[in-house]
Write a protein that holds these residues in place. Structure first.
Motif, PDB file in Angstrom:
ATOM      1  N   TRP A   1       0.278   8.170  -6.216  1.00 44.87           N
ATOM      2  CA  TRP A   1       0.368   8.166  -4.749  1.00 44.87           C
ATOM      3  C   TRP A   1      -1.045   8.048  -4.169  1.00 44.87           C
ATOM      4  CZ3 TRP A   1       4.995   8.242  -2.098  1.00 44.87           C
ATOM      5  CH2 TRP A   1       4.939   8.464  -0.715  1.00 44.87           C
ATOM      6  N   VAL A   2      -1.638   6.850  -4.309  1.00 41.39           N
ATOM      7  CA  VAL A   2      -3.029   6.678  -3.891  1.00 41.39           C
ATOM      8  C   VAL A   2      -3.325   5.200  -3.656  1.00 41.39           C
ATOM      9  CG1 VAL A   2      -3.840   6.521  -6.291  1.00 41.39           C
ATOM     10  CG2 VAL A   2      -5.448   7.227  -4.493  1.00 41.39           C
ATOM     11  N   ASP A   3      -4.138   4.932  -2.648  1.00 34.30           N
ATOM     12  CA  ASP A   3      -4.765   3.631  -2.446  1.00 34.30           C
ATOM     13  C   ASP A   3      -6.255   3.808  -2.720  1.00 34.30           C
ATOM     14  OD1 ASP A   3      -2.349   2.466  -1.561  1.00 34.30           O
ATOM     15  OD2 ASP A   3      -2.737   3.083   0.507  1.00 34.30           O
ATOM     16  N   HIS A   4      -6.948   2.725  -3.079  1.00 37.26           N
ATOM     17  CA  HIS A   4      -8.366   2.882  -3.356  1.00 37.26           C
ATOM     18  C   HIS A   4      -9.171   1.646  -2.965  1.00 37.26           C
ATOM     19  CE1 HIS A   4      -7.029   0.943  -7.222  1.00 37.26           C
ATOM     20  NE2 HIS A   4      -8.101   0.233  -6.970  1.00 37.26           N
ATOM     21  N   LEU A   5     -10.456   1.863  -2.817  1.00 34.65           N
ATOM     22  CA  LEU A   5     -11.436   0.789  -2.655  1.00 34.65           C
ATOM     23  C   LEU A   5     -12.529   1.055  -3.675  1.00 34.65           C
ATOM     24  CD1 LEU A   5     -12.571  -1.668  -1.061  1.00 34.65           C
ATOM     25  CD2 LEU A   5     -13.801  -0.011   0.359  1.00 34.65           C
ATOM     26  N   PHE A   6     -12.890   0.023  -4.442  1.00 39.57           N
ATOM     27  CA  PHE A   6     -13.794   0.194  -5.569  1.00 39.57           C
ATOM     28  C   PHE A   6     -14.824  -0.940  -5.525  1.00 39.57           C
ATOM     29  CE2 PHE A   6     -12.964   1.937 -10.159  1.00 39.57           C
ATOM     30  CZ  PHE A   6     -14.319   2.256 -10.297  1.00 39.57           C
ATOM     31  N   HIS A   7     -16.112  -0.601  -5.525  1.00 43.03           N
ATOM     32  CA  HIS A   7     -17.130  -1.659  -5.612  1.00 43.03           C
ATOM     33  C   HIS A   7     -18.457  -1.094  -6.101  1.00 43.03           C
ATOM     34  CE1 HIS A   7     -19.170  -0.348  -1.893  1.00 43.03           C
ATOM     35  NE2 HIS A   7     -17.992  -0.292  -1.320  1.00 43.03           N
TER      36      HIS A   7
ATOM     37  N   LEU B   1     -18.800   2.828  -6.737  1.00 40.91           N
ATOM     38  CA  LEU B   1     -18.224   3.698  -5.719  1.00 40.91           C
ATOM     39  C   LEU B   1     -16.723   3.475  -5.673  1.00 40.91           C
ATOM     40  CD1 LEU B   1     -18.663   5.631  -3.223  1.00 40.91           C
ATOM     41  CD2 LEU B   1     -18.640   3.556  -1.836  1.00 40.91           C
ATOM     42  N   LYS B   2     -15.967   4.555  -5.778  1.00 39.49           N
ATOM     43  CA  LYS B   2     -14.515   4.463  -5.636  1.00 39.49           C
ATOM     44  C   LYS B   2     -14.082   5.448  -4.558  1.00 39.49           C
ATOM     45  CE  LYS B   2     -10.088   4.998  -7.987  1.00 39.49           C
ATOM     46  NZ  LYS B   2      -9.381   5.769  -9.035  1.00 39.49           N
ATOM     47  N   ILE B   3     -13.407   4.941  -3.554  1.00 34.33           N
ATOM     48  CA  ILE B   3     -12.842   5.795  -2.512  1.00 34.33           C
ATOM     49  C   ILE B   3     -11.346   5.899  -2.755  1.00 34.33           C
ATOM     50  CG2 ILE B   3     -12.553   6.171  -0.035  1.00 34.33           C
ATOM     51  CD1 ILE B   3     -14.903   4.277   0.439  1.00 34.33           C
ATOM     52  N   ASN B   4     -10.868   7.110  -2.988  1.00 34.27           N
ATOM     53  CA  ASN B   4      -9.430   7.352  -3.129  1.00 34.27           C
ATOM     54  C   ASN B   4      -8.871   7.822  -1.797  1.00 34.27           C
ATOM     55  OD1 ASN B   4      -9.201   6.717  -5.864  1.00 34.27           O
ATOM     56  ND2 ASN B   4      -9.674   8.798  -6.520  1.00 34.27           N
ATOM     57  N   TYR B   5      -7.768   7.229  -1.406  1.00 34.13           N
ATOM     58  CA  TYR B   5      -7.118   7.610  -0.148  1.00 34.13           C
ATOM     59  C   TYR B   5      -5.690   8.049  -0.456  1.00 34.13           C
ATOM     60  CZ  TYR B   5      -5.608   7.438   4.730  1.00 34.13           C
ATOM     61  OH  TYR B   5      -5.126   7.769   5.982  1.00 34.13           O
ATOM     62  N   TYR B   6      -5.381   9.304  -0.123  1.00 37.62           N
ATOM     63  CA  TYR B   6      -4.067   9.875  -0.437  1.00 37.62           C
ATOM     64  C   TYR B   6      -3.282  10.093   0.862  1.00 37.62           C
ATOM     65  CZ  TYR B   6      -6.736  11.053  -4.659  1.00 37.62           C
ATOM     66  OH  TYR B   6      -7.535  11.000  -5.777  1.00 37.62           O
TER      67      TYR B   6
ATOM     68  N   ALA C   1       4.976  14.366  -7.202  1.00 39.32           N
ATOM     69  CA  ALA C   1       4.114  13.193  -7.379  1.00 39.32           C
ATOM     70  C   ALA C   1       2.694  13.598  -7.758  1.00 39.32           C
ATOM     71  CB  ALA C   1       4.092  12.370  -6.092  1.00 39.32           C
ATOM     72  N   LEU C   2       1.951  12.632  -8.282  1.00 43.14           N
ATOM     73  CA  LEU C   2       0.517  12.801  -8.523  1.00 43.14           C
ATOM     74  C   LEU C   2      -0.239  11.709  -7.785  1.00 43.14           C
ATOM     75  CD1 LEU C   2       0.393  13.608 -12.344  1.00 43.14           C
ATOM     76  CD2 LEU C   2      -0.252  15.156 -10.480  1.00 43.14           C
ATOM     77  N   GLY C   3      -1.430  12.065  -7.297  1.00 46.39           N
ATOM     78  CA  GLY C   3      -2.292  11.046  -6.702  1.00 46.39           C
ATOM     79  C   GLY C   3      -2.860  10.169  -7.809  1.00 46.39           C
ATOM     80  N   VAL C   4      -3.619  10.780  -8.702  1.00 46.55           N
ATOM     81  CA  VAL C   4      -4.142  10.101  -9.884  1.00 46.55           C
ATOM     82  C   VAL C   4      -3.677  10.889 -11.100  1.00 46.55           C
ATOM     83  CG1 VAL C   4      -6.193   9.321 -11.125  1.00 46.55           C
ATOM     84  CG2 VAL C   4      -6.153   9.238  -8.621  1.00 46.55           C
ATOM     85  N   VAL C   5      -3.093  10.196 -12.069  1.00 47.10           N
ATOM     86  CA  VAL C   5      -2.526  10.876 -13.239  1.00 47.10           C
ATOM     87  C   VAL C   5      -3.642  11.412 -14.132  1.00 47.10           C
ATOM     88  CG1 VAL C   5      -0.458   9.456 -13.185  1.00 47.10           C
ATOM     89  CG2 VAL C   5      -2.391   8.749 -14.613  1.00 47.10           C
ATOM     90  N   ALA C   6      -3.267  12.277 -15.065  1.00 45.88           N
ATOM     91  CA  ALA C   6      -4.231  12.904 -15.963  1.00 45.88           C
ATOM     92  C   ALA C   6      -5.038  11.850 -16.723  1.00 45.88           C
ATOM     93  CB  ALA C   6      -3.509  13.821 -16.943  1.00 45.88           C
ATOM     94  N   HIS C   7      -6.369  12.023 -16.725  1.00 47.38           N
ATOM     95  CA  HIS C   7      -7.245  11.051 -17.382  1.00 47.38           C
ATOM     96  C   HIS C   7      -8.632  11.655 -17.583  1.00 47.38           C
ATOM     97  CE1 HIS C   7      -8.442  10.744 -13.173  1.00 47.38           C
ATOM     98  NE2 HIS C   7      -9.539  10.113 -13.552  1.00 47.38           N
ATOM     99  N   THR C   8      -9.405  11.026 -18.437  1.00 45.63           N
ATOM    100  CA  THR C   8     -10.839  11.261 -18.483  1.00 45.63           C
ATOM    101  C   THR C   8     -11.506  10.018 -17.925  1.00 45.63           C
ATOM    102  OG1 THR C   8     -10.988  10.406 -20.748  1.00 45.63           O
ATOM    103  CG2 THR C   8     -10.691  12.800 -20.493  1.00 45.63           C
ATOM    104  N   ASP C   9     -12.714  10.168 -17.400  1.00 44.16           N
ATOM    105  CA  ASP C   9     -13.410   9.035 -16.779  1.00 44.16           C
ATOM    106  C   ASP C   9     -14.132   8.205 -17.829  1.00 44.16           C
ATOM    107  OD1 ASP C   9     -12.552   9.887 -14.301  1.00 44.16           O
ATOM    108  OD2 ASP C   9     -14.411  10.966 -13.843  1.00 44.16           O
TER     109      ASP C   9
ATOM    110  N   SER D   1       0.827  -1.205   0.000  1.00 45.21           N
ATOM    111  CA  SER D   1       0.000   0.000   0.000  1.00 45.21           C
ATOM    112  C   SER D   1       0.861   1.254   0.000  1.00 45.21           C
ATOM    113  CB  SER D   1      -0.926   0.011   1.221  1.00 45.21           C
ATOM    114  OG  SER D   1      -0.201   0.321   2.392  1.00 45.21           O
ATOM    115  N   ILE D   2       0.274   2.327  -0.529  1.00 40.27           N
ATOM    116  CA  ILE D   2       0.955   3.621  -0.498  1.00 40.27           C
ATOM    117  C   ILE D   2       1.050   4.107   0.940  1.00 40.27           C
ATOM    118  CG2 ILE D   2       1.005   5.945  -1.463  1.00 40.27           C
ATOM    119  CD1 ILE D   2       1.257   3.647  -3.506  1.00 40.27           C
ATOM    120  N   GLN D   3       0.077   3.718   1.773  1.00 45.88           N
ATOM    121  CA  GLN D   3       0.163   4.078   3.192  1.00 45.88           C
ATOM    122  C   GLN D   3       1.453   3.571   3.813  1.00 45.88           C
ATOM    123  OE1 GLN D   3      -4.021   2.754   4.042  1.00 45.88           O
ATOM    124  NE2 GLN D   3      -3.789   4.120   5.773  1.00 45.88           N
TER     125      GLN D   3
END
Length: 278
Positions: free
Chosen positions: A127-133, A199-204, A213-221, A5-7
């Motif tokens: 630089w991010v951890d996530h939970l997705f469901h 649902l996506k929870i981003n944790y920085y 650093a970047l948490g989430v890099v450049a993107h479109t959804d 984990s990033i943590q």
């Protein structure tokens, strides 16, 4: 399955970060951000009784910006606070407890706890951890990925979903009317009542070198619409007129992103927004 984990990395990083988190100079937020200026994306009052005005504001913001913020959206502040609280409490659990919900190796689904979502380019990481469901419809929900600890996680999430339906329906109705369609058509095209909510929870975790650093890099959804519940820590950035700007934080607002599917369904009238997080 052990997840690095990033943590854990953050807890060991004092003044430096590992090379795989240092972005190129064309990406580093310390260099590429327009400092001292917050991007004031359109703010739309969802409670305005003039429905036609609200619909036009949503259409214009979706066409010109690809993003906007909504206030007075009728999701109670307490419901959102509980959603944020249970998410934070989950990420504060011991690592072995979180790994119970890890994305299975080789799974083609996005659901689960992890650190890696998008393809890593040149070995660089966010630089991010996530939970997705999935959280809707009930037939699509797999509670295997819903944390049992904190104990109130499921209740808080389901309560949020109940209030979220009204926001989703109003957004789709406005976007549909903006295309000259009947109000129900765009949502029906995406599955109607079986439209899937993810649902996506981003944790920085705290980063000693946020300029590199970047948490989430450049993107479109890839979604039709993203409804972002921010906290009061500045992190969201949007690309506008060739530059990266911090998006102004508005207390109690929801940030709406137009996603790739809406851009495609609208034949490009609505714009999928390019964004990233620091």
């Amino acid at each position: 399955m052990e997840v690095v984990s990033i943590q854990d990395i953050a807890s060991l990083s004092k003044d430096i970060i590992p090379d795989e988190f240092i972005r190129s100079e064309t990406e580093q937020p310390g260099i590429t951000t327009v400092h001292g200026t917050h991007l004031e994306v359109p703010i739309i009052d969802f409670s305005n009784p003039d429905e036609e005005k609200v619909e036009n504001q949503i259409m214009e913001a979706s066409s010109d910006w690809g993003m906007f913020q909504i206030v007075n959206h009728e999701i109670p502040t307490e419901v959102i606070k509980k959603l944020q609280q249970v998410g934070q409490e989950f990420f504060e659990l011991p690592q072995e407890e979180k790994e119970v919900y890890a994305k299975p190796p080789g799974s083609m689904s996005v659901e689960g706890y992890g650190t890696k979502l998008q393809k890593e380019v040149d070995g660089k990481k966010g630089w991010v951890d996530h939970l997705f469901h999935k959280i809707w419809p009930p037939s699509a929900v797999n509670h295997r990925f819903w944390p049992r600890n904190p104990p109130s996680y499921r209740e808080a999430t389901e309560e949020y979903v109940k209030h979220l339906h009204r926001v989703v329906d109003k957004l789709f109705k406005s976007l549909s009317i903006g295309l000259g369609l009947e109000g129900h058509e765009l949502k029906e095209a995406r599955g109607g009542d079986d439209l899937v909510y993810l649902l996506k929870i981003n944790y920085y975790p705290p980063c000693p070198r946020p300029d590199l650093a970047l948490g989430v890099v450049a993107h479109t959804d890839m979604s039709s619409i993203t409804i972002l519940v921010p906290n009061n820590v500045q992190g969201l950035q949007a690309f506008r007129d060739g530059y990266w700007y911090d998006v102004k934080y508005v207390p109690n607002a929801l940030v709406i992103h137009i996603g790739d599917q809406s851009e495609i369904l609208s034949n490009g009238k609505y714009k999928s927004v390019l964004h990233r997080t620091t």
